[in-house]
Design an enzyme around this catalytic site. Sequence first.
Site, PDB file in Angstrom:
ATOM      1  N   SER A 253       0.863  -1.176   0.000  1.00  0.00           N
ATOM      2  CA  SER A 253       0.000   0.000   0.000  1.00  0.00           C
ATOM      3  C   SER A 253       0.891   1.213   0.000  1.00  0.00           C
ATOM      4  O   SER A 253       2.101   1.116   0.173  1.00  0.00           O
ATOM      5  CB  SER A 253      -0.880   0.002   1.233  1.00  0.00           C
ATOM      6  N   LYS A 254       0.262   2.367  -0.177  1.00  0.00           N
ATOM      7  CA  LYS A 254       1.063   3.580  -0.193  1.00  0.00           C
ATOM      8  C   LYS A 254       1.784   3.708   1.137  1.00  0.00           C
ATOM      9  O   LYS A 254       2.865   4.252   1.222  1.00  0.00           O
ATOM     10  CB  LYS A 254       0.158   4.791  -0.423  1.00  0.00           C
ATOM     11  N   ARG A 255       1.162   3.195   2.172  1.00  0.00           N
ATOM     12  CA  ARG A 255       1.758   3.327   3.493  1.00  0.00           C
ATOM     13  C   ARG A 255       2.982   2.436   3.685  1.00  0.00           C
ATOM     14  O   ARG A 255       3.845   2.731   4.482  1.00  0.00           O
ATOM     15  CB  ARG A 255       0.721   3.052   4.582  1.00  0.00           C
ATOM     16  N   GLY A 257       5.218   2.112   1.747  1.00  0.00           N
ATOM     17  CA  GLY A 257       6.355   2.787   1.115  1.00  0.00           C
ATOM     18  C   GLY A 257       6.868   2.016  -0.090  1.00  0.00           C
ATOM     19  O   GLY A 257       6.331   0.972  -0.469  1.00  0.00           O
TER      20      GLY A 257
END
Length: 488
Positions: A253-255, A257
């Site tokens: 996910s974008k989280r 990284g």
Amino acid sequence: MTVRTRLAPSPTGLLHIGSLRTALFSYLWAKKNHGQYIVRIEDTDRTRLVEGSVEGIIKMHRELGILPDEWPHHDGGYGPYTQSERLSEYAPRLRQMCEEGTGYYCFCTSERLEALKMEQEELKLPPRYDGHCRHIPLEEAKERVGTGEKYTIRLKVPKGETIVFNDIIRGRIEFKTSEVDDQVLLKSDGEFPTYHGAIVIDDYLMKITHVLRWEEWISSIPKQVLTARALGITLPEYGHLPNVLGADGKKLSKRTGDVSVVEYIKKWYLPEALLNFLALLGWNPKTDQEIMTMEEMIEKFELTDIHKSGAVLDPIKLDWMNGEYIKKLPHEELHTRLSAYLKEYESDFYENTFSKADFTLNSKIITELSLRMKRFEEYKDLSKIFYALEATIRRDLLVNPKMKIESENDAIDSLRLAYTILSEASFHTIDAIKTPLIDAISESGKKNGQVLWPLRVALSGEEFSPGAFEMAYILGKDQSLSRIKKYL
Ligand code: GLU
């Protein structure tokens, strides 16, 4: 029927690596069928817009060379279709739904909806609109609209039906309409559609035949099927792509990284390597051939060969693939692309070392390292032994029983022999170094390793490096002899 596919990103930040795979699969399918691939920016949720996202999406397409077939003119430039610039397409169609009784005007205030939501939460009921405005007669509703009362338009979901839907990848999906909410399709500003309203209308108007998208959107299928039915239009076929998972098996996910496409392509990977790698993330081309050109991918691509289960993004494999592409690049192009990379990301090294070095020296180093480099990022480190004015003296590495070098004296004796031979060699090619050296070693009764090990250590000052002949060839005669001399 002309096959038309689309990528429909929301401009809410950096483009995710999974979206790039969606773009690629959509592109491959369109090209395979001699159809068109388009990009449509879904910016109806004005609260989530992030500046620069659209530019990022356009840039990604340009850098990867997967260009949309339509790049309509807008706002003084060329770019993707953009929903906020197409507002006149939505509201009239949604109002027509109300006329036909498949949608209705809803006058509930946000306070009422908030209170309803809280009550449902307390009772542990699923959050659902309670149909408060569903039965307001159309004439009455239109009068209220006419007086300026704020309203939204909702889908009037028919109750008590079972709907069957066929997903290209996942097969049959069945749902009960009683579980579907009366979705808001037109927002209370009277102009902006919601995601569901806009997507169904746009896919229809843009004549999209196949929608490939991220697995998580599967939950929106019931609303989209019913919205299309309410509008009296047909839906494209849908294929929900498997998730892209990290090496830990969790969804990227974008989280987590490391998933922004811009980083991937600018800094780490050659676009063609990244595309080839992503193509194999969830698609089985039914061949052992892993390295494929775009043309080969287009030819082999089949929607029926896409897996259902999540695809793991293995960074080791991606590095390997990038390395294979680096090896395949024609020398001149590699030189140009590498120097552009260094200029941008290693500017000190570029200014002080690379651009100051002799062109031939750079070329020789690039050729040698192209065989081992997995990413351009490694160049600076791997090349420093060639650019340095002298190598570190590594006395500690000279003795090496495995190579039958039992003492420093043995090593120095071998280096003396190498020095003599190399002083006479021409250095024009690797063979011009290798042949006389090997002949002399065999005449001396030594084993190859007894001479080549200390020679390589003396030339590189490293435990691991390219072989002695390659080192000598790249360094050239003067630098090679001077490095050996230090030991003598
Ligand atoms: N706008 C949605 C997104 O950001 C697109 C979903 C779809 O493709 O239907 O992913």
